[in-house]
Design a protein around this motif. Structure first.
Motif, PDB file in Angstrom:
ATOM      1  N   VAL A 207       0.832  -1.208   0.000  1.00 45.58           N
ATOM      2  CA  VAL A 207       0.000   0.000   0.000  1.00 45.58           C
ATOM      3  C   VAL A 207       0.864   1.254   0.000  1.00 45.58           C
ATOM      4  N   ARG A 208       1.773   1.355   0.950  1.00 47.04           N
ATOM      5  CA  ARG A 208       2.604   2.557   1.022  1.00 47.04           C
ATOM      6  C   ARG A 208       3.637   2.601  -0.100  1.00 47.04           C
ATOM      7  N   ARG A 209       4.152   1.439  -0.474  1.00 44.36           N
ATOM      8  CA  ARG A 209       5.116   1.415  -1.567  1.00 44.36           C
ATOM      9  C   ARG A 209       4.457   1.907  -2.861  1.00 44.36           C
ATOM     10  N   THR A 210       3.239   1.449  -3.137  1.00 42.08           N
ATOM     11  CA  THR A 210       2.506   1.896  -4.327  1.00 42.08           C
ATOM     12  C   THR A 210       2.227   3.391  -4.268  1.00 42.08           C
ATOM     13  N   LYS A 211       1.902   3.879  -3.084  1.00 43.58           N
ATOM     14  CA  LYS A 211       1.630   5.308  -2.899  1.00 43.58           C
ATOM     15  C   LYS A 211       2.877   6.138  -3.206  1.00 43.58           C
ATOM     16  N   ALA A 212       4.036   5.677  -2.730  1.00 43.54           N
ATOM     17  CA  ALA A 212       5.287   6.393  -2.961  1.00 43.54           C
ATOM     18  C   ALA A 212       5.657   6.389  -4.438  1.00 43.54           C
ATOM     19  N   VAL A 213       5.491   5.253  -5.091  1.00 43.47           N
ATOM     20  CA  VAL A 213       5.817   5.146  -6.519  1.00 43.47           C
ATOM     21  C   VAL A 213       4.895   6.041  -7.344  1.00 43.47           C
ATOM     22  N   SER A 214       3.609   6.065  -7.001  1.00 44.98           N
ATOM     23  CA  SER A 214       2.646   6.893  -7.726  1.00 44.98           C
ATOM     24  C   SER A 214       2.974   8.378  -7.573  1.00 44.98           C
ATOM     25  N   LEU A 215       3.299   8.787  -6.353  1.00 45.43           N
ATOM     26  CA  LEU A 215       3.639  10.193  -6.114  1.00 45.43           C
ATOM     27  C   LEU A 215       4.933  10.570  -6.830  1.00 45.43           C
ATOM     28  N   MET A 216       5.880   9.640  -6.874  1.00 42.64           N
ATOM     29  CA  MET A 216       7.131   9.896  -7.582  1.00 42.64           C
ATOM     30  C   MET A 216       6.869  10.155  -9.070  1.00 42.64           C
ATOM     31  N   LYS A 217       5.976   9.379  -9.669  1.00 46.73           N
ATOM     32  CA  LYS A 217       5.633   9.579 -11.085  1.00 46.73           C
ATOM     33  C   LYS A 217       4.983  10.943 -11.298  1.00 46.73           C
ATOM     34  N   ARG A 218       4.143  11.362 -10.361  1.00 47.31           N
ATOM     35  CA  ARG A 218       3.490  12.665 -10.486  1.00 47.31           C
ATOM     36  C   ARG A 218       4.512  13.791 -10.411  1.00 47.31           C
ATOM     37  N   TYR A 219       5.501  13.633  -9.532  1.00 43.96           N
ATOM     38  CA  TYR A 219       6.566  14.648  -9.447  1.00 43.96           C
ATOM     39  C   TYR A 219       7.352  14.708 -10.751  1.00 43.96           C
ATOM     40  N   LYS A 220       7.675  13.543 -11.320  1.00 45.66           N
ATOM     41  CA  LYS A 220       8.424  13.527 -12.577  1.00 45.66           C
ATOM     42  C   LYS A 220       7.634  14.211 -13.695  1.00 45.66           C
ATOM     43  N   ASP A 221       6.325  14.044 -13.687  1.00 46.98           N
ATOM     44  CA  ASP A 221       5.484  14.643 -14.719  1.00 46.98           C
ATOM     45  C   ASP A 221       5.375  16.161 -14.572  1.00 46.98           C
ATOM     46  N   LEU A 222       5.756  16.708 -13.404  1.00 43.78           N
ATOM     47  CA  LEU A 222       5.669  18.151 -13.195  1.00 43.78           C
ATOM     48  C   LEU A 222       6.532  18.925 -14.188  1.00 43.78           C
ATOM     49  N   PHE A 223       7.658  18.339 -14.606  1.00 44.40           N
ATOM     50  CA  PHE A 223       8.529  19.045 -15.548  1.00 44.40           C
ATOM     51  C   PHE A 223       7.793  19.365 -16.849  1.00 44.40           C
ATOM     52  N   LYS A 224       6.801  18.551 -17.204  1.00 45.52           N
ATOM     53  CA  LYS A 224       6.041  18.776 -18.432  1.00 45.52           C
ATOM     54  C   LYS A 224       4.988  19.868 -18.258  1.00 45.52           C
ATOM     55  N   SER A 225       4.762  20.309 -17.018  1.00 42.16           N
ATOM     56  CA  SER A 225       3.720  21.306 -16.753  1.00 42.16           C
ATOM     57  C   SER A 225       4.276  22.706 -16.524  1.00 42.16           C
ATOM     58  N   ILE A 226       5.595  22.882 -16.639  1.00 47.24           N
ATOM     59  CA  ILE A 226       6.199  24.197 -16.444  1.00 47.24           C
ATOM     60  C   ILE A 226       5.838  25.099 -17.624  1.00 47.24           C
ATOM     61  N   VAL A 227       5.471  26.340 -17.332  1.00 50.79           N
ATOM     62  CA  VAL A 227       5.059  27.295 -18.360  1.00 50.79           C
ATOM     63  C   VAL A 227       6.005  28.493 -18.335  1.00 50.79           C
ATOM     64  N   MET A 228       6.442  28.932 -19.518  1.00 54.62           N
ATOM     65  CA  MET A 228       7.277  30.127 -19.639  1.00 54.62           C
ATOM     66  C   MET A 228       6.384  31.352 -19.757  1.00 54.62           C
ATOM     67  N   THR A 229       6.704  32.417 -19.019  1.00 56.20           N
ATOM     68  CA  THR A 229       5.928  33.649 -19.062  1.00 56.20           C
ATOM     69  C   THR A 229       6.855  34.818 -19.364  1.00 56.20           C
ATOM     70  N   GLY A 230       6.297  35.894 -19.923  1.00 47.46           N
ATOM     71  CA  GLY A 230       7.110  37.056 -20.241  1.00 47.46           C
ATOM     72  C   GLY A 230       6.279  38.323 -20.270  1.00 47.46           C
ATOM     73  N   GLU A 231       6.914  39.451 -19.894  1.00 48.87           N
ATOM     74  CA  GLU A 231       6.232  40.747 -19.878  1.00 48.87           C
ATOM     75  C   GLU A 231       7.256  41.837 -20.203  1.00 48.87           C
TER      76      GLU A 231
END
Length: 440
Positions: A207-231
């Motif tokens: 249970v906890r091992r699966t939870k840790a692995v799932s959260l790790m994948k979500r963190y790795k996917d964060l790099f794909k959600s970064i947005v560049m902004t400019g003004e």
């Protein structure tokens, strides 16, 4: 079922297997003439393990793994198989796994527990082994038995240490779950991923091992959600930043910035953001002018095009004066013998492409026929119209013609000096335009 009784059952099972094996195998060698009494007697405060291997070295390794697995199962509350299953087969996902496989897995995970370090057969109370040979195949193997101290006080100490250690791991997992939505840098993401890898390796339960692995994948996917902004924050300045899940995200790696017209481009780091400065003097208003910004963050490419027309602040006053058309020059009098001119008039077109008025201070031209440049100073004209504006000016005095032209091209070079009301600065605008005159 008590721990001592479990140990006794394991020993009996091992001995029965040995007796049965003796029907087709014979003893080649043994560590002692007589088997010790603890093989057949449950002894409180000890773990008694029995393994079979092809060599003494392999038997010793398996015995240490067996001891570690048994200790883990007596200490950890969150194992996925109960103690009563140690001596039986375990069903997982519809298939049968042996208890040996599970104990080996537990032992490997137990190697990550600091309080289980140091398990060594050097600490064993007694060791007994028998070398056997299969009569039909001539294969030799070892039955290896270890009596290892594990007193109740030691077990209680390990339980306390484990509970403290396990609680710290759960606290870190909870912290990483809470921090997922607010992590604000690539370094923060990488630290979280590394910690979750450690947690996944530590957890005994699925249970906890699966939870840790799932959260790790979500963190790795964060790099794909970064947005560049400019003004655009002013003439020649772009404020460049990043965001993640709606909040600011700090990036310290410099981006690559190019342009189709701007020059002298620099990306200056400022607290996790960048101030991009540039010179747009060569950018023409009737063309598409832009900055292309590219960044790589942990293998993910981000790119954005920023239109320089937005640099005026979206509706704020814009200044742009461009010399255009053909310059007309007329002399009041021409002395061909003396090769002099007097009183030169100029008609010059300036295209006001901005939204503001502008002031004209002076005009300076370098002509291929004249020895000295033509200068119209102190014009001090103010022009409020937009579009093409005709400028008429007069230069007094006498001007000397060259004996021969320095260039046969019908172009004149020079500059006009204007006042920019947006910045209150005097600006020099270079020109190179075709011309006509009445003296050649």
């Amino acid at each position: 079922m008590t721990r001592s009784l479990i140990s006794f059952i394991i020993v009996v099972a091992a001995l029965v297997g040995s007796v049965c094996a003796c029907a087709e195998s014979k003893v080649v060698e043994r560590s002692a003439k007589k088997a010790p009494a603890w093989l057949s007697t449950a002894t409180d405060g000890y773990l008694v393990v029995a393994v079979r291997a092809a060599s003494i070295a392999e038997a010793q390794k398996q015995a240490e793994e067996e001891i570690a697995g048994r200790m883990i199962m007596s200490v950890a509350r969150n194992v996925s198989v109960s103690q009563s299953n140690v001596i039986s087969e375990t069903v997982r996902d519809g298939r049968i796994e042996s208890s040996d496989e599970y104990k080996r897995e537990s032992a490997m995970r137990g190697a990550n527990l600091p309080f289980l370090k140091g398990i060594s057969l050097a600490k064993a109370d007694d060791i007994y082994w028998v070398k056997m040979r299969d009569k039909s195949t001539k294969e030799e193997y070892y039955d290896y038995y270890v009596k290892y101290p594990f007193f109740r006080v030691e077990q209680s100490r390990l339980v306390a240490e484990f509970e403290e250690y396990d609680a710290a791991k759960d606290a870190r997992l909870a912290e990483l779950e809470a921090g997922y939505a607010t992590v604000d840098s690539p370094e923060g993401i990488k630290t979280a991923i590394a910690d979750l890898e450690g947690l996944a390796a530590y957890y005994f339960d699925d249970v906890r091992r699966t939870k840790a692995v799932s959260l790790m994948k979500r963190y790795k996917d964060l790099f794909k959600s970064i947005v560049m902004t400019g003004e655009f924050i002013g003439p020649g300045e772009l404020k460049l930043g990043y965001s993640l899940l709606g909040h600011p995200f700090k990036v310290y790696a410099a981006p690559k910035v190019t342009s189709n017209c701007a020059s002298s481009i620099r990306a200056i780091p400022v607290s996790g953001e960048f101030k991009v400065t540039y010179d747009d003097a060569d950018c023409l208003d009737d063309e598409e002018n832009y900055l292309d910004v590219t960044a790589r963050i942990e293998g993910v490419k981000l790119s954005q095009r920023f239109q320089l027309k937005e640099a005026d602040g979206g509706g704020k006053d814009k200044f742009s004066v461009v010399p255009t058309g053909k310059i007309i020059l007329t002399a009041d009098s021409i002395d061909a013998d003396a090769r002099t001119l007097s009183g030169i008039n100029i008609r010059l077109s300036l295209d006001n492409r901005g939204t503001t008025a502008f002031g004209l201070k002076s005009i300076e031209l370098t002509m291929p026929q004249l020895v000295m440049p033509l200068v119209w100073d102190n014009i001090d004209g103010v022009y409020t119209s937009t579009g093409v504006i005709q400028i008429n000016a007069r230069a007094q005095g006498r001007f000397t013609l060259r004996d021969s032209r320095t260039s046969r091209l019908p172009y004149v070079n020079g500059a006009v000096t204007v006042v920019n009301p947006v910045t209150q600065k005097v600006e020099r605008i270079r020109l190179s335009l075709p011309y006509s005159c009445n003296w050649e």
